[in-house]
Design an enzyme around this catalytic site. Structure first.
Site, PDB file in Angstrom:
ATOM      1  N   SER A  46       3.144  -8.702 -33.775  1.00 15.59           N
ATOM      2  CA  SER A  46       2.086  -8.184 -32.900  1.00 15.59           C
ATOM      3  C   SER A  46       2.644  -7.201 -31.867  1.00 15.59           C
ATOM      4  O   SER A  46       3.849  -7.193 -31.577  1.00 15.59           O
ATOM      5  CB  SER A  46       1.398  -9.336 -32.154  1.00 15.59           C
ATOM      6  N   ASP A  79       0.422  -6.217 -36.052  1.00 15.72           N
ATOM      7  CA  ASP A  79      -0.792  -6.966 -35.717  1.00 15.72           C
ATOM      8  C   ASP A  79      -1.278  -6.599 -34.313  1.00 15.72           C
ATOM      9  O   ASP A  79      -0.474  -6.446 -33.377  1.00 15.72           O
ATOM     10  CB  ASP A  79      -0.456  -8.465 -35.793  1.00 15.72           C
ATOM     11  N   HIS A  80      -2.590  -6.464 -34.167  1.00 14.15           N
ATOM     12  CA  HIS A  80      -3.227  -6.222 -32.861  1.00 14.15           C
ATOM     13  C   HIS A  80      -2.587  -5.068 -32.081  1.00 14.15           C
ATOM     14  O   HIS A  80      -2.236  -5.224 -30.898  1.00 14.15           O
ATOM     15  CB  HIS A  80      -3.202  -7.484 -31.990  1.00 14.15           C
ATOM     16  N   ASP A 101      -6.441  -2.293 -33.239  1.00 15.21           N
ATOM     17  CA  ASP A 101      -7.412  -3.141 -32.558  1.00 15.21           C
ATOM     18  C   ASP A 101      -8.020  -2.386 -31.385  1.00 15.21           C
ATOM     19  O   ASP A 101      -7.422  -2.302 -30.309  1.00 15.21           O
ATOM     20  CB  ASP A 101      -6.695  -4.419 -32.098  1.00 15.21           C
ATOM     21  N   GLU A 131     -11.060  -4.150 -36.292  1.00 19.98           N
ATOM     22  CA  GLU A 131     -11.854  -5.299 -35.842  1.00 19.98           C
ATOM     23  C   GLU A 131     -13.170  -4.851 -35.231  1.00 19.98           C
ATOM     24  O   GLU A 131     -13.212  -3.885 -34.471  1.00 19.98           O
ATOM     25  CB  GLU A 131     -11.037  -6.093 -34.812  1.00 19.98           C
ATOM     26  N   HIS A 200      -9.199 -14.125 -37.805  1.00 14.32           N
ATOM     27  CA  HIS A 200      -8.207 -14.245 -36.723  1.00 14.32           C
ATOM     28  C   HIS A 200      -8.392 -15.593 -36.031  1.00 14.32           C
ATOM     29  O   HIS A 200      -9.409 -16.256 -36.176  1.00 14.32           O
ATOM     30  CB  HIS A 200      -8.390 -13.100 -35.719  1.00 14.32           C
ATOM     31  N   GLY A 201      -7.366 -15.976 -35.272  1.00 14.95           N
ATOM     32  CA  GLY A 201      -7.467 -17.227 -34.517  1.00 14.95           C
ATOM     33  C   GLY A 201      -7.552 -18.444 -35.415  1.00 14.95           C
ATOM     34  O   GLY A 201      -8.174 -19.450 -35.057  1.00 14.95           O
ATOM     35  N   ASN A 222      -5.142 -15.339 -40.538  1.00 10.49           N
ATOM     36  CA  ASN A 222      -4.113 -15.092 -39.516  1.00 10.49           C
ATOM     37  C   ASN A 222      -3.824 -16.354 -38.702  1.00 10.49           C
ATOM     38  O   ASN A 222      -4.744 -16.907 -38.075  1.00 10.49           O
ATOM     39  CB  ASN A 222      -4.607 -14.026 -38.534  1.00 10.49           C
ATOM     40  N   THR A 225      -0.496 -19.190 -33.135  1.00  6.43           N
ATOM     41  CA  THR A 225      -0.250 -20.237 -32.135  1.00  6.43           C
ATOM     42  C   THR A 225       0.208 -21.554 -32.759  1.00  6.43           C
ATOM     43  O   THR A 225       1.102 -22.234 -32.231  1.00  6.43           O
ATOM     44  CB  THR A 225      -1.556 -20.470 -31.331  1.00  6.43           C
TER      45      THR A 225
HETATM   46  O1  G3H Z   1      -3.705 -11.909 -35.104  1.00  5.09           O
HETATM   47  C1  G3H Z   1      -3.229 -13.050 -35.068  1.00  5.09           C
HETATM   48  C2  G3H Z   1      -4.053 -14.226 -35.207  1.00  5.09           C
HETATM   49  O2  G3H Z   1      -5.364 -13.955 -34.956  1.00  5.09           O
HETATM   50  C3  G3H Z   1      -3.462 -15.474 -34.646  1.00  5.09           C
HETATM   51  O3  G3H Z   1      -4.340 -16.240 -33.845  1.00  5.09           O
HETATM   52  O4  G3H Z   1      -2.623 -17.540 -32.630  1.00  5.09           O
HETATM   53  O5  G3H Z   1      -4.979 -18.218 -32.590  1.00  5.09           O
HETATM   54  O6  G3H Z   1      -3.663 -18.440 -34.689  1.00  5.09           O
HETATM   55  P1  G3H Z   1      -3.879 -17.693 -33.418  1.00  5.09           P
HETATM   56 ZN    ZN Z   2      -5.687 -12.009 -34.003  1.00  6.90          ZN
END
Ligand code: G3H
Ligand code: ZN
Length: 275
Positions: A46, A79-80, A101, A131, A200-201, A222, A225
């Site tokens: 990222s 990424d991002h 992004d 996005e 994402h997330g 993706n 965390t």
């Molecule tokens: O772009 C990276 C992901 O969206 C990671 O998200 O850390 O919540 O898994 P996350």
């Molecule tokens: Zn992300």
């Protein structure tokens, strides 16, 4: 094997796991986990991780060399990236896949900047994700934000991007896997949007939710965390077990092994072993 190509990787799997790394050991663990799973994988770097390392070069070089030495196909992905010059720098060092992004901008500005960057990325022969509808937890939008289907179709047509990150109920940086995704919306988006969809997330989504999202049409998952959680827990355990340890290899090795095992397990969920 040679650095993998994103369209080929996506074509080879029902969905592909995309894992963020900050340290070399986590990048090694992601590749090791993918090799153990027998699946291709995306190694994501990222803009924030690049800032931590003080520039794209060293971390990107390590990831590219790991990809070339891997026994499974590995894509290295920026990424991002909100910083346009960083996209060009990443392409210059050999990264062939980027996420630009601009979701923090107004929709009109997002469209204009994304179209301009997409043209440059395509001119370089590379692949671009963008996005629409900011994923909760990274700024102005509330976590409950959802991507509109018609807007998503217009955005992809107008920008020419190769994949689209959509807001369907996940949030970035969740420590518990308790997010509930809107699978009906994912299915609607997948039916209408002519490019692969990106979730994402995904750290906040339990295995069943990931499987449901993939079945509904998500193609790139993706995860960041959650690997940090796994790494840090293993390192903390090791340092508790051996408080005298000072050689970083003593406590990084168990952390790396734990991340590799979790990547292997998650790739089984994401790919469904491509059944
Ligand atoms: O772009 C990276 C992901 O969206 C990671 O998200 O850390 O919540 O898994 P996350
Ligand atoms: Zn992300």
């Amino acid at each position: 094997m040679p650095l993998a190509d994103m369209p080929e990787l996506l074509a080879a799997h029902r969905a592909v796991g995309a894992f963020n790394f900050i340290t070399l050991e986590v990048a090694e663990a992601i590749v090791a986990g993918a090799e153990a799973a027998g699946s291709g994988v995306i190694l994501q770097l990222s803009q924030n991780a690049i800032a931590f390392h003080g520039g794209v070069g060293p971390a990107a070089s390590a990831a590219l060399r790991l990809a070339e030495n891997a026994r499974v196909p590995v894509v290295v992905h920026l990424d991002h990236a909100t910083d346009e010059p960083l996209v060009d720098e990443a392409l210059a060092v050999g990264i062939r896949s980027v996420m630009f992004d601009a979701a923090h901008l107004t929709d009109a500005e997002n469209l204009e900047r994304t179209a301009a960057v997409a043209a440059r990325v395509h001119a370089a022969g590379a692949w671009i994700e963008a996005e629409l509808g900011e994923i909760g937890g990274k700024g102005a939008h509330a976590p409950g934000v959802r991507t509109d289907v018609a807007e998503a179709v217009r955005f992809v047509e107008a920008t020419g991007v190769d994949a689209l990150a959509v807001a369907v109920g996940s949030e970035h940086a969740m420590r518990e896997r308790s997010a509930r995704l809107d699978e009906a919306l994912i299915a609607e988006l997948a039916a209408a949007v002519p490019v692969p969809l990106v979730l994402h997330g995904s750290s906040g989504v339990a295995d069943a939710g990931i499987d449901g999202a993939v079945r509904a049409g998500m193609r790139k998952i993706n995860i960041g965390t959650h690997l940090n959680t796994v790494l840090t827990a293993a390192v903390r355990d090791e340092l508790d077990r051996d408080p005298d340890a000072i050689d970083p290899r003593r406590w990084l090795a168990p952390g790396r092994a734990a991340v590799a095992a979790e990547v292997q397990r998650l790739l089984g969920v994401v790919t469904g072993r491509d059944a």
